[in-house]
Motif scaffolding. Structure first.
Motif, mmCIF file in Angstrom:
data_model
loop_
_atom_site.group_PDB
_atom_site.id
_atom_site.type_symbol
_atom_site.label_atom_id
_atom_site.label_comp_id
_atom_site.label_asym_id
_atom_site.label_seq_id
_atom_site.Cartn_x
_atom_site.Cartn_y
_atom_site.Cartn_z
ATOM 1 N N PHE A 153 0.852 -1.190 0.000
ATOM 2 C CA PHE A 153 0.000 0.000 0.000
ATOM 3 C C PHE A 153 0.889 1.242 0.000
ATOM 4 O O PHE A 153 0.860 2.067 0.922
ATOM 5 N N GLU B 106 -2.930 3.919 -0.360
ATOM 6 C CA GLU B 106 -4.142 3.345 0.209
ATOM 7 C C GLU B 106 -5.401 3.831 -0.491
ATOM 8 O O GLU B 106 -6.452 3.185 -0.399
ATOM 9 N N TYR C 238 -9.593 -4.804 0.390
ATOM 10 C CA TYR C 238 -8.856 -4.057 1.416
ATOM 11 C C TYR C 238 -8.652 -4.912 2.668
ATOM 12 O O TYR C 238 -7.544 -5.014 3.201
#
Length: 691
Positions: free
Chosen positions: A132, A319, A418
């Motif tokens: 990320f 992210e 995620y």
């Protein structure tokens, strides 16, 4: 195997399979309800679970090669990828049955089932395997993973199609048909996976622009002390001025350390806001400083915000962005940094004088205030929100805006990506009870593994070389260097800044085509030769214009290797559980070396005169020798190696309905769930509780 994204049950039963194959699922009361998915696959098996067969499992024998058609590594249009005249069709009346809807699904060794289309499976692999972080040069790994999974899934599709034809017609596909279908399905899925790299939403554009302003400001403050040096408190000593310049590097590592804590406690957006305020405060102190000692304090404060920016911006944008965009966005932030350096040089033509130098320093606060006005457009990191509360409706709302989704099923699938990737990172860690203990455990593990130890040592060596090559001596003190070489030193400084921007672009092209070790060797060798020419020119063997050209060459060679690659190795080569620790160590070491260069170069220049680039030449020669003898090729894992890893990772998983050709849009689902989420979000905004 993959973390469970949509676990329908903990044990496989015939009814569960039937529900998936007929596009149905159980509601909370156990009743069977109709499931509609925008990306639902069309089953070749029909709705009877008894007809579904045993599914297929990956193995080294059945999945061993990347199709030749993917080896070119270039994107093609869909019309070129799939030739409709060559589509494989059944040779008898059985048909592939693409008229009946059913989702593909994976059956794990423990019996649990995850209902995902091949495209969703591929995206989840990208989320799991890519950090990320938005860093330049990550595009190659992104594409390698997409190629590897496309080939892997296409092989499963081909195996299942062959088994179906064998069971229904008594005759499977021949070798030519298998190869053709494998190539077609690989390209079809690869194109779908890489759509993310060409699809950018307005909220994401604003986030990238606003966050990049921090990197721009950091770049500006790297070079802002260069042009006004003769006018800032005239009469200062060499030691006082070098201390003022180097104090920027005192604050840098402090900000880099604090950034992680701020990001975890305040959220990514909150940490960016705090960093912006520190830029404002530092810029104001520097602008109204009554003495050079106060400038030193201001530079340290600005260093804190600059160090925090170098950590927060890659994390925040990594992210927010889909995996296929993280490398491209990392490239844009790198450009923001080097353009900031050039901007400081250009501003110097107007403001670097006895009357206006304070205005030049004040631009730090002005740019930060402009960013502060835009912060309402910033979105919080959905990963951070989901880490606080997996059921966060605010995170889902942000994901919908960032990705441009229309349906709640799409949003929930992205949430699963995620959460699954975060769980994978948590599972990879040793579960230490504290951050310090975890860091020690990971460090010990890194040094215990011979291969990882070599990568870590190489990373540290390259971080030292990154700074002790002398690059920041040029950006901090190019005015000092060009004094006497050119009539207006600022012209030479600006020329170097412009070449730095162009060289950064060239470097980004080369990183996708050349090995990392090769680029390090070319970079260190080119910089070494440039240093030799600079010394000879200053000694009078060449003209002064040759010296300027040698400095330009020196900066250009830095940008193709020693500039970006030490950071890229961390994000590209280390496993997820090592990235944070390796990045932290690298950052601290880099800032420390940066401090010594900023502090000591004026003394080196006074002592050695025309030989001032000699110590840098020695470091570059040693770097070249290290790269030649010990540095491993760190270009990244090939698609074939990644595919082999996928086979090993999922060897116990059974795949059903891996029908790439059947992925198609269906009727949109009810928006009732999404309306509930929006109502919950409104309630959260009233109460102020977002997680």
């Amino acid at each position: 195997h993959n973390p469970k994204l949509r676990t329908i049950a903990t044990a496989t039963t015939m009814n569960e399979k039937t529900s998936l194959l007929s596009s149905e699922k159980k509601d909370d009361n156990g009743a069977i309800t109709r499931r509609r998915s925008r990306l639902g696959s069309f089953s070749r098996f029909g709705s009877d679970a008894g007809d579904s067969g045993a599914g297929v499992r990956p193995s080294g024998d059945s999945i061993s090669n990347i199709p030749d058609v993917l080896e070119g590594w270039h994107r093609r249009s869909m019309s070129a990828q799939v030739d409709s005249d060559n589509d494989i069709t059944p040779r008898s009346g059985g048909g592939l049955g693409h008229h009946q809807r059913a989702r593909s699904f994976m059956e794990a060794p423990d019996g649990s089932i995850s209902a995902l289309t091949p495209l969703e499976m591929g995206r989840h692999e990208l989320y799991e395997e890519l950090p990320f972080l938005a860093v330049p040069g990550l595009q190659k790994k992104e594409h390698s993973l997409s190629v590897a999974f496309s080939s892997y899934a296409a092989a499963l599709d081909t195996l299942e199609t062959d088994e179906y034809l064998e069971s229904t017609t008594g005759k499977g596909m021949n070798a030519e048909e298998k190869e053709r279908r494998l190539s077609q399905m690989s390209l079809l899925l690869l194109d779908e996976l890489e759509v993310d790299a060409t699809t950018v939403t307005t909220p994401l554009i604003f986030a990238v622009f606003i966050a990049s302003l921090l990197m721009f400001n950091a770049g500006y403050n790297i070079s802002v002390m260069n042009a006004p040096e003769p006018f800032v408190f005239p009469g200062h000593s060499t030691g006082a001025w070098s201390a003022a310049v180097a104090s920027f590097c005192v604050g840098g590592p402090i900000g880099a350390v604090l950034a992680g804590k701020w990001a975890d406690e305040r959220g990514r957006k909150g940490a960016l806001l705090l960093t912006t305020w520190i830029f404002i405060i530092g810029g104001l102190i520097q602008s109204f400083a009554p003495s050079l000692e106060v400038v030193m304090v201001a530079r340290a404060v600005i260093g804190v915000s600059s160090g925090a920016s170098t950590v927060l911006v890659p994390i925040y944008l990594g992210e927010l962005a889909p995996p296929n965009l993280r490398g491209i966005i990392g490239t844009m932030t790198q450009f923001a940094l080097v353009v900031g350096i050039l901007f400081a040089d250009l501003v110097g033509f107007v403001l670097a004088n006895a009357e206006s130098w304070r205005w030049m320093f004040s631009l730090t606060s002005v740019m930060a205030l402009f960013q502060l006005l835009l912060t309402p457009l910033l979105l919080e990191s959905p990963r951070w929100l989901l880490g606080k509360n997996p059921n966060s409706s605010k995170a889902r709302f942000i994901i919908k805006k960032l990705r441009g989704f229309r349906y709640d099923d799409e949003v929930e699938t992205e949430v699963d990506h995620y959460l699954g990737a975060s769980k994978r990172l948590d599972a990879d860690s040793d579960g230490a009870s504290s951050q310090d203990k975890e860091k020690k455990n990971v460090m010990a593990e890194m040094f215990a593994d011979k291969k990882i130890r070599l990568l870590l040592v190489s990373t540290l060596v390259l971080q030292v070389a990154n700074q002790f090559s002398g690059i920041n001596a040029v950006f901090y003190y190019s005015g000092l260097f060009f004094d006497g070489v050119i009539d207006n030193p600022l012209v030479g400084t600006t020329l170097i800044g412009a070449i730095n921007v162009v060289a950064t672009y060239v470097a980004l092209l080369l990183m996708d085509r050349c090995g990392r070790r090769t680029l390090i060797m070319w970079s260190s060798a080119g910089m070494f030769c440039s240093c030799v020419v600079i010394v000879l020119a200053l000694l009078g063997y060449f003209s002064k214009m040759v010296a300027i050209g040698a400095v330009a060459s020196y900066v250009s060679f830095f940008e193709i290797g020693l500039g970006p690659i030490p950071w890229l190795i961390v994000a590209e080569m280390f496993e997820g559980k090592y990235v944070t620790v390796a990045m932290s160590i690298s950052c601290q070491l880099n800032w420390s070396c940066n401090f010594f260069v900023g502090l000591l170069f004026p003394y080196v220049n006074e002592s050695l005169g025309p030989y001032s680039f000699g110590p840098f030449a020695v470091v570059l020669l040693l770097t070249f020798l290290y790269a030649w003898i010990w540095l491993p090729e760190t270009q990244g894992t090939t698609p074939a190696e990644l595919q082999a890893a996928l086979v090993k990772k999922n060897s116990g998983v059974t795949y059903h309905n891996m029908d790439i050709e059947g992925m198609a849009a269906t009727a949109p689902p009810s928006q009732g769930e999404w309306e509930d989420a929006l109502a919950a979000l409104a309630d959260e905004e009233q109460t102020g509780n977002y997680y």
